[in-house]
Design a protein around this motif. Structure first.
Motif, mmCIF file in Angstrom:
data_model
loop_
_atom_site.group_PDB
_atom_site.id
_atom_site.type_symbol
_atom_site.label_atom_id
_atom_site.label_comp_id
_atom_site.label_asym_id
_atom_site.label_seq_id
_atom_site.Cartn_x
_atom_site.Cartn_y
_atom_site.Cartn_z
ATOM 1 N N ALA A 75 19.718 -15.367 10.109
ATOM 2 C CA ALA A 75 20.100 -16.689 9.583
ATOM 3 C C ALA A 75 18.996 -17.244 8.673
ATOM 4 C CB ALA A 75 20.373 -17.653 10.735
ATOM 5 N N SER A 76 17.748 -17.066 9.086
ATOM 6 C CA SER A 76 16.627 -17.579 8.274
ATOM 7 C C SER A 76 16.557 -16.861 6.931
ATOM 8 C CB SER A 76 15.303 -17.392 9.015
ATOM 9 O OG SER A 76 15.339 -18.073 10.236
ATOM 10 N N ALA A 77 16.759 -15.548 6.948
ATOM 11 C CA ALA A 77 16.686 -14.775 5.701
ATOM 12 C C ALA A 77 17.811 -15.178 4.753
ATOM 13 C CB ALA A 77 16.752 -13.273 6.020
ATOM 14 N N LEU A 78 19.010 -15.363 5.292
ATOM 15 C CA LEU A 78 20.135 -15.778 4.439
ATOM 16 C C LEU A 78 19.879 -17.158 3.840
ATOM 17 C CD1 LEU A 78 23.148 -14.542 6.600
ATOM 18 C CD2 LEU A 78 22.754 -13.944 4.191
ATOM 19 N N SER A 97 30.943 -11.046 -1.218
ATOM 20 C CA SER A 97 29.752 -10.287 -1.576
ATOM 21 C C SER A 97 29.636 -8.974 -0.800
ATOM 22 C CB SER A 97 28.501 -11.120 -1.344
ATOM 23 O OG SER A 97 27.381 -10.310 -1.578
ATOM 24 N N GLU A 98 29.626 -7.922 -1.571
ATOM 25 C CA GLU A 98 29.398 -6.588 -0.985
ATOM 26 C C GLU A 98 27.892 -6.383 -0.819
ATOM 27 O OE1 GLU A 98 30.855 -3.610 0.820
ATOM 28 O OE2 GLU A 98 32.306 -4.813 -0.273
ATOM 29 N N THR A 99 27.120 -6.986 -1.738
ATOM 30 C CA THR A 99 25.662 -6.803 -1.691
ATOM 31 C C THR A 99 25.090 -7.424 -0.411
ATOM 32 O OG1 THR A 99 25.680 -7.007 -4.064
ATOM 33 C CG2 THR A 99 23.542 -7.162 -3.021
ATOM 34 N N ILE A 100 25.533 -8.648 -0.097
ATOM 35 C CA ILE A 100 24.989 -9.302 1.111
ATOM 36 C C ILE A 100 25.402 -8.491 2.340
ATOM 37 C CG2 ILE A 100 24.979 -11.411 2.504
ATOM 38 C CD1 ILE A 100 25.596 -12.966 -0.021
ATOM 39 N N ARG A 101 26.632 -8.012 2.340
ATOM 40 C CA ARG A 101 27.104 -7.205 3.472
ATOM 41 C C ARG A 101 26.169 -5.999 3.687
ATOM 42 N NH1 ARG A 101 32.233 -5.903 6.176
ATOM 43 N NH2 ARG A 101 32.059 -3.720 6.681
ATOM 44 N N ALA A 149 16.998 -18.568 3.271
ATOM 45 C CA ALA A 149 15.940 -18.439 2.243
ATOM 46 C C ALA A 149 16.495 -17.857 0.948
ATOM 47 C CB ALA A 149 14.805 -17.570 2.783
ATOM 48 N N ASP A 150 17.537 -17.034 1.058
ATOM 49 C CA ASP A 150 18.148 -16.425 -0.127
ATOM 50 C C ASP A 150 19.167 -17.341 -0.809
ATOM 51 O OD1 ASP A 150 16.677 -14.159 0.055
ATOM 52 O OD2 ASP A 150 18.243 -12.939 1.009
ATOM 53 N N GLY A 151 19.306 -18.556 -0.283
ATOM 54 C CA GLY A 151 20.226 -19.498 -0.939
ATOM 55 C C GLY A 151 21.579 -19.615 -0.272
ATOM 56 N N TYR A 152 21.735 -19.031 0.923
ATOM 57 C CA TYR A 152 22.999 -19.140 1.659
ATOM 58 C C TYR A 152 22.714 -19.807 3.006
ATOM 59 C CZ TYR A 152 24.343 -15.614 -1.741
ATOM 60 O OH TYR A 152 24.569 -14.941 -2.909
ATOM 61 N N THR A 211 27.130 -19.692 4.966
ATOM 62 C CA THR A 211 27.912 -20.146 3.816
ATOM 63 C C THR A 211 28.258 -18.979 2.890
ATOM 64 O OG1 THR A 211 25.818 -20.639 2.730
ATOM 65 C CG2 THR A 211 26.932 -22.472 3.799
ATOM 66 N N ALA A 212 27.606 -17.852 3.069
ATOM 67 C CA ALA A 212 27.890 -16.696 2.206
ATOM 68 C C ALA A 212 29.315 -16.202 2.435
ATOM 69 C CB ALA A 212 26.890 -15.579 2.495
#
Ligand code: SF4
Ligand code: SF4
Length: 268
Positions: A93-96, A2-6, A98-101, A162-163
């Motif tokens: 870590a919490s934000a990831l 994922s480029e978007t998550i990066r 919450a976003d499903g990762y 996990t992302a």
């Protein structure tokens, strides 16, 4: 990958005033690049089996403050940087998650207290190796991770996620110039002077000095970090001459006076 998550993580780090961030796939821990290497139990997937990527974040310690070490000034800076790092790691870590990762944060230290470190001088996860594998720097004779931006004057925390995120390349060109300043400056001769990874550091002796300083509220030691000439931060502060740390050199007496003043207050 994922480029978007990066992009999102980098943006979040900018918002949190985190200048260093790097990404390493968990599989990099399984391909030793030198010996001794990270034992299996200390690798990301041994700690959080779902890990696909390790995100490493780094915050610098300000050079003019560490120059007063050992001092209450550096002691407070160290505590503040650690707190900010841990909060940032937790938030990322919490934000990831919450976003499903699903993700977990590993705090910058993991040993409890310096007296514990004397008996067991390693933590359950090495952020230095994580930062190396995430392309943020490489190792110096002082056993620290040197970065182009701040030399060894930086603290790290890591997020296991996990992302799957596009990784950074490992920084192969050595930053350590093997000047030996850290070896000479160590007040307890903890280094044998050999280059990393051949060189041995007497961690118990180093931890014993840190414990003695902690009992006086002026830990950590920091001497092998402040004398290192590597790092763009030296230019930013105009402190490029490491001769300035020779407190018998009158050319730098204005600095020596300042450090002496700081060291005269708080724990001594
Ligand atoms: S932190 Fe201090 S005691 Fe430990 S290795 Fe560095 S200079 Fe030596
Ligand atoms: S002080 Fe010199 S030998 Fe020590 S880590 Fe820095 S560049 Fe390498």
């Amino acid at each position: 990958m994922s480029e978007t998550i990066r992009r999102q993580i980098k943006k979040k780090c900018t918002g949190l005033d985190i200048p260093l961030v790097g990404f390493a796939p968990a599989g990099r821990w399984d391909e030793p690049l030198f010996e001794p290497w990270v034992p299996e139990a200390f690798r990301p997937r041994a700690i959080f089996p779902e890990t696909n990527t390790v995100i490493v974040i780094g915050l610098p310690v300000s050079l003019p403050i560490i120059e007063s070490a050992p001092s209450i000034w550096y002691h407070e800076l160290y505590r503040t940087v650690n707190t900010l790092l841990d909060q940032a790691g937790f938030r990322i870590a919490s934000a990831l998650t919450a976003d499903g990762y699903p993700s977990v944060w590993i705090p910058r230290d993991g040993y409890g207290s310096i007296s514990v470190l004397k008996d067991r001088p390693v933590a359950f996860f090495s952020h230095r190796h994580a930062a190396f594998l995430a392309g943020l720097g490489n190792f110096g004779t002082n056993n620290m991770l040197l970065t182009p931006e701040f030399g060894p004057r930086v603290r790290f925390a890591s997020i296991l996620t996990t992302a799957e995120i596009r990784p950074d390349p490992v920084l192969e060109k050595p930053l350590c110039i093997q000047c030996g300043r850290c070896v000479k400056a160590c007040p307890v001769q903890a280094f044998d002077g050999e280059a990393y990874p051949r060189g041995l550091t007497d961690r118990k002796t180093c931890a014993a000095r840190s414990e003695a300083l902690a009992n006086r509220y002026i830990s950590p030691c920091g001497i092998c970090i402040l004398v290192c000439p590597v790092g763009e931060d030296r230019k930013r502060y105009g402190h490029t001459e490491t001769d300035m740390y020779d407190e018998s050199n009158p050319a730098y007496s204005r600095y020596h006076r300042a450090w002496k003043h700081v060291r005269s207050y708080g724990g001594q």
